[in-house]
Motif scaffolding. Structure first.
Motif, PDB file in Angstrom:
ATOM      1  N   TYR A  45     -10.982 -11.451   0.792  1.00 59.21           N
ATOM      2  CA  TYR A  45      -9.765 -10.704   1.122  1.00 59.21           C
ATOM      3  C   TYR A  45      -9.164 -10.064  -0.121  1.00 59.21           C
ATOM      4  O   TYR A  45      -8.710  -8.915  -0.091  1.00 59.21           O
ATOM      5  N   LYS A  46      -9.162 -10.830  -1.227  1.00 58.83           N
ATOM      6  CA  LYS A  46      -8.582 -10.298  -2.463  1.00 58.83           C
ATOM      7  C   LYS A  46      -9.374  -9.087  -2.962  1.00 58.83           C
ATOM      8  O   LYS A  46      -8.799  -8.068  -3.354  1.00 58.83           O
ATOM      9  N   LYS A  47     -10.712  -9.196  -2.951  1.00 59.60           N
ATOM     10  CA  LYS A  47     -11.532  -8.068  -3.396  1.00 59.60           C
ATOM     11  C   LYS A  47     -11.353  -6.865  -2.474  1.00 59.60           C
ATOM     12  O   LYS A  47     -11.308  -5.713  -2.937  1.00 59.60           O
ATOM     13  N   SER A  48     -11.248  -7.111  -1.175  1.00 60.27           N
ATOM     14  CA  SER A  48     -11.054  -6.000  -0.237  1.00 60.27           C
ATOM     15  C   SER A  48      -9.717  -5.305  -0.478  1.00 60.27           C
ATOM     16  O   SER A  48      -9.621  -4.075  -0.432  1.00 60.27           O
ATOM     17  N   GLN A  49      -8.682  -6.101  -0.757  1.00 59.48           N
ATOM     18  CA  GLN A  49      -7.382  -5.499  -1.045  1.00 59.48           C
ATOM     19  C   GLN A  49      -7.425  -4.678  -2.325  1.00 59.48           C
ATOM     20  O   GLN A  49      -6.869  -3.585  -2.384  1.00 59.48           O
ATOM     21  N   GLU A  50      -8.093  -5.211  -3.355  1.00 58.45           N
ATOM     22  CA  GLU A  50      -8.197  -4.456  -4.607  1.00 58.45           C
ATOM     23  C   GLU A  50      -8.986  -3.162  -4.391  1.00 58.45           C
ATOM     24  O   GLU A  50      -8.634  -2.104  -4.927  1.00 58.45           O
ATOM     25  N   ARG A  51     -10.091  -3.253  -3.602  1.00 55.31           N
ATOM     26  CA  ARG A  51     -10.880  -2.051  -3.351  1.00 55.31           C
ATOM     27  C   ARG A  51     -10.079  -1.029  -2.537  1.00 55.31           C
ATOM     28  O   ARG A  51     -10.141   0.173  -2.811  1.00 55.31           O
ATOM     29  N   ALA A  52      -9.319  -1.516  -1.561  1.00 57.74           N
ATOM     30  CA  ALA A  52      -8.504  -0.591  -0.768  1.00 57.74           C
ATOM     31  C   ALA A  52      -7.425   0.064  -1.620  1.00 57.74           C
ATOM     32  O   ALA A  52      -7.142   1.261  -1.480  1.00 57.74           O
ATOM     33  N   LYS A  53      -6.831  -0.723  -2.523  1.00 57.12           N
ATOM     34  CA  LYS A  53      -5.822  -0.157  -3.421  1.00 57.12           C
ATOM     35  C   LYS A  53      -6.434   0.886  -4.343  1.00 57.12           C
ATOM     36  O   LYS A  53      -5.861   1.961  -4.568  1.00 57.12           O
ATOM     37  N   GLU A  54      -7.634   0.584  -4.871  1.00 60.70           N
ATOM     38  CA  GLU A  54      -8.305   1.547  -5.754  1.00 60.70           C
ATOM     39  C   GLU A  54      -8.679   2.817  -4.990  1.00 60.70           C
ATOM     40  O   GLU A  54      -8.512   3.931  -5.503  1.00 60.70           O
ATOM     41  N   ASP A  55      -9.162   2.652  -3.748  1.00 60.00           N
ATOM     42  CA  ASP A  55      -9.494   3.836  -2.945  1.00 60.00           C
ATOM     43  C   ASP A  55      -8.262   4.678  -2.649  1.00 60.00           C
ATOM     44  O   ASP A  55      -8.320   5.918  -2.670  1.00 60.00           O
ATOM     45  N   ALA A  56      -7.148   4.009  -2.399  1.00 60.03           N
ATOM     46  CA  ALA A  56      -5.914   4.757  -2.125  1.00 60.03           C
ATOM     47  C   ALA A  56      -5.469   5.535  -3.358  1.00 60.03           C
ATOM     48  O   ALA A  56      -5.032   6.684  -3.268  1.00 60.03           O
ATOM     49  N   GLU A  57      -5.595   4.893  -4.541  1.00 58.73           N
ATOM     50  CA  GLU A  57      -5.226   5.597  -5.773  1.00 58.73           C
ATOM     51  C   GLU A  57      -6.161   6.786  -6.019  1.00 58.73           C
ATOM     52  O   GLU A  57      -5.715   7.863  -6.425  1.00 58.73           O
ATOM     53  N   ASN A  58      -7.454   6.583  -5.766  1.00 50.99           N
ATOM     54  CA  ASN A  58      -8.398   7.701  -5.959  1.00 50.99           C
ATOM     55  C   ASN A  58      -8.099   8.841  -4.993  1.00 50.99           C
ATOM     56  O   ASN A  58      -8.171  10.019  -5.371  1.00 50.99           O
ATOM     57  N   ARG A  59      -7.783   8.487  -3.740  1.00 51.61           N
ATOM     58  CA  ARG A  59      -7.432   9.540  -2.780  1.00 51.61           C
ATOM     59  C   ARG A  59      -6.174  10.275  -3.198  1.00 51.61           C
ATOM     60  O   ARG A  59      -6.072  11.498  -3.037  1.00 51.61           O
ATOM     61  N   SER A  60      -5.211   9.512  -3.739  1.00 49.70           N
ATOM     62  CA  SER A  60      -3.975  10.158  -4.186  1.00 49.70           C
ATOM     63  C   SER A  60      -4.242  11.106  -5.347  1.00 49.70           C
ATOM     64  O   SER A  60      -3.721  12.222  -5.390  1.00 49.70           O
ATOM     65  N   ILE A  61      -5.087  10.660  -6.302  1.00 50.92           N
ATOM     66  CA  ILE A  61      -5.417  11.524  -7.448  1.00 50.92           C
ATOM     67  C   ILE A  61      -6.185  12.759  -6.970  1.00 50.92           C
ATOM     68  O   ILE A  61      -5.919  13.886  -7.410  1.00 50.92           O
ATOM     69  N   LYS A  62      -7.135  12.549  -6.067  1.00 51.72           N
ATOM     70  CA  LYS A  62      -7.907  13.684  -5.562  1.00 51.72           C
ATOM     71  C   LYS A  62      -7.021  14.669  -4.809  1.00 51.72           C
ATOM     72  O   LYS A  62      -7.157  15.890  -4.950  1.00 51.72           O
ATOM     73  N   LYS A  63      -6.088  14.137  -4.015  1.00 48.43           N
ATOM     74  CA  LYS A  63      -5.172  15.018  -3.284  1.00 48.43           C
ATOM     75  C   LYS A  63      -4.285  15.798  -4.250  1.00 48.43           C
ATOM     76  O   LYS A  63      -4.024  16.983  -4.055  1.00 48.43           O
TER      77      LYS A  63
END
Length: 421
Positions: free
Chosen positions: A103-121
């Motif tokens: 769960y912890k790794k999934s949350q970290e990966r989801a947070k990283e993906d959200a940050e990458n999407r925000s940067i890309k946007k």
């Protein structure tokens, strides 16, 4: 408490693992699927399926098909080999630790993906703005070039017209003779009278204007002007405060004559239902509008078995004073007797918040509230939390044998069904 699914089937090849989980049509909610390379969970209330895979799989290339009667998982192996078993042999504590890590790794990966999407946007937005600015600049440059071209053509046409006009003016001589070339060798002289030539140059005399007419006076117009000059305007109206009172109603809708009889019948039935509980706040005398009196009245109803009347009395006392912990604790006991365990837990928590600071004077009250909340949690299926609460109550009153017996019974029940919460 979810029901663990154990009747699933699985098959494998050297490259793929196929898992089929049966669904009961019409008796399950939407499927909540959580997948990682080493852990898979499918939750469809009230059922729960989870598996800790023997080896990691490539979850990005795997697929899941959800039908009305089963869930099919096709997992792609990282290494082409046959597995000796589907799951790892883990204890309950090891599963809990591994589940928390996933769960912890999934949350970290989801947070990283959200940050990458925000940067890309953000980068895409900046690129879009820059492209819009470039297009706007090109459009302005094109408009400027077209405007300059049109202005240049207009100026050239004006210059040609001016030169042609000057040339025509020089063709007329002072003697009034104009030379017109009909051919290259024989110029023809045309004599024009001086008076006619001068008439073309001299401006024509202006026509004299006619004298202005005298305006005609109207008696009606003069009368209206005098009335307007002597008219006295009325005074401005003074402001005032207007109060509007409406007839009090028990219903939010406007009063209608067609529904008056139905509304009276409904109010009568509600009043009779309230009086059946033994407590009606509207019937209290002024000296009875006291939270302590409401508490004593509720205790009397509770001893007589009138739990609805007791809840009404305690609730009215809380409306009068929301800072009396005994009202909440006694209402929690009444809810427990009626089987309203969620409300019992809430009232116990509120009473414990009011029993602060913790001291010797309220030790017994705090212990009873904690024990009652533990009993309600046990009825709701949270045995682990209930045991912790009951042990906390036992530390406050260690000589209470009933609490010790409850702890023993809860622990035996937890051993028989450890996944109850």
């Amino acid at each position: 408490m979810p029901i663990i699914v154990n009747d699933f089937t699985w098959t494998q090849t050297e490259t793929t693992v196929h898992i089929r989980i049966p669904l009961n049509p019409g008796k399950h909610d939407k499927v909540d699927l959580f997948t990682t390379d080493s852990y898979i969970k499918a939750h469809f209330k009230p059922f729960l399926f989870e598996v800790f895979l023997r080896y990691d799989v490539n979850i990005s290339k795997s697929k899941c098909i959800i039908n009305d009667d089963e869930i099919t998982l096709d997992l792609i192996k990282n290494n082409e080999e046959l597995w000796d078993s589907l799951e790892k042999n883990l204890s309950k504590e090891e599963k809990k630790v591994l589940r928390d890590e996933v769960y912890k790794k999934s949350q970290e990966r989801a947070k990283e993906d959200a940050e990458n999407r925000s940067i890309k946007k953000s980068q895409l937005d900046r690129f879009t703005v820059q492209r819009a600015m470039d297009l706007d600049t090109k459009q302005h440059a094109l408009m400027d070039s077209r405007r300059d071209h049109e202005r240049y053509q207009a100026m050239n046409a004006l210059e040609e017209w001016r030169q042609q006009t000057n040339k025509n003016d020089y063709d007329v001589s002072e003697s009034g003779v104009k030379i017109t070339e009909l051919s290259e060798n024989e110029p023809v002289k045309v004599k024009i009278s001086t008076e006619k030539a001068q008439s073309k140059v001299r401006p024509q005399a202006t026509t004299p204007r006619a004298p202005l007419k005298t305006p005609v006076k109207s008696e009606f117009v003069e009368k209206k002007k005098k009335e307007a000059a002597t008219r006295v305007l009325p005074k401005l109206r003074q402001t005032a405060h207007l109060e509007i009172t409406h007839t009090p109603r028990s219903f939010p809708t406007p009063s209608r004559e067609s529904t008056a009889e139905e509304e009276q019948t409904w109010l009568k039935n509600i009043t009779m239902a309230r009086r059946a509980t033994g407590f009606v706040s509207e019937d209290l005398r002024p000296e009875e509008q006291d939270p302590q009196w409401c508490k004593e009245k509720g205790d009397e109803f509770f001893r007589n078995g009138n739990f609805l009347g007791a809840i009404s009395a305690y609730t009215h006392g809380i409306k009068l004073s929301a800072k009396l912990p005994s009202l909440y604790s006694n209402r929690a006991a009444t809810h427990f007797a009626l089987g309203n365990f969620n409300k019992c837990v809430n009232d116990c928590s509120t009473a414990l918040d009011l029993l602060k600071p913790a001291c010797e004077g309220n030790r017994q009250s705090r212990a009873r509230c904690i024990a009652r909340r533990a009993a309600a949690l046990a009825r709701l299926g949270y045995l682990n939390k209930a045991i912790v609460e009951m042990k906390a109550a036992s530390r406050l009153i260690p000589d209470d044998q009933k609490i010790k017996k409850d702890i023993y019974d809860m622990e035996r029940a937890w051993e028989q069904n450890p996944d109850s919460d």
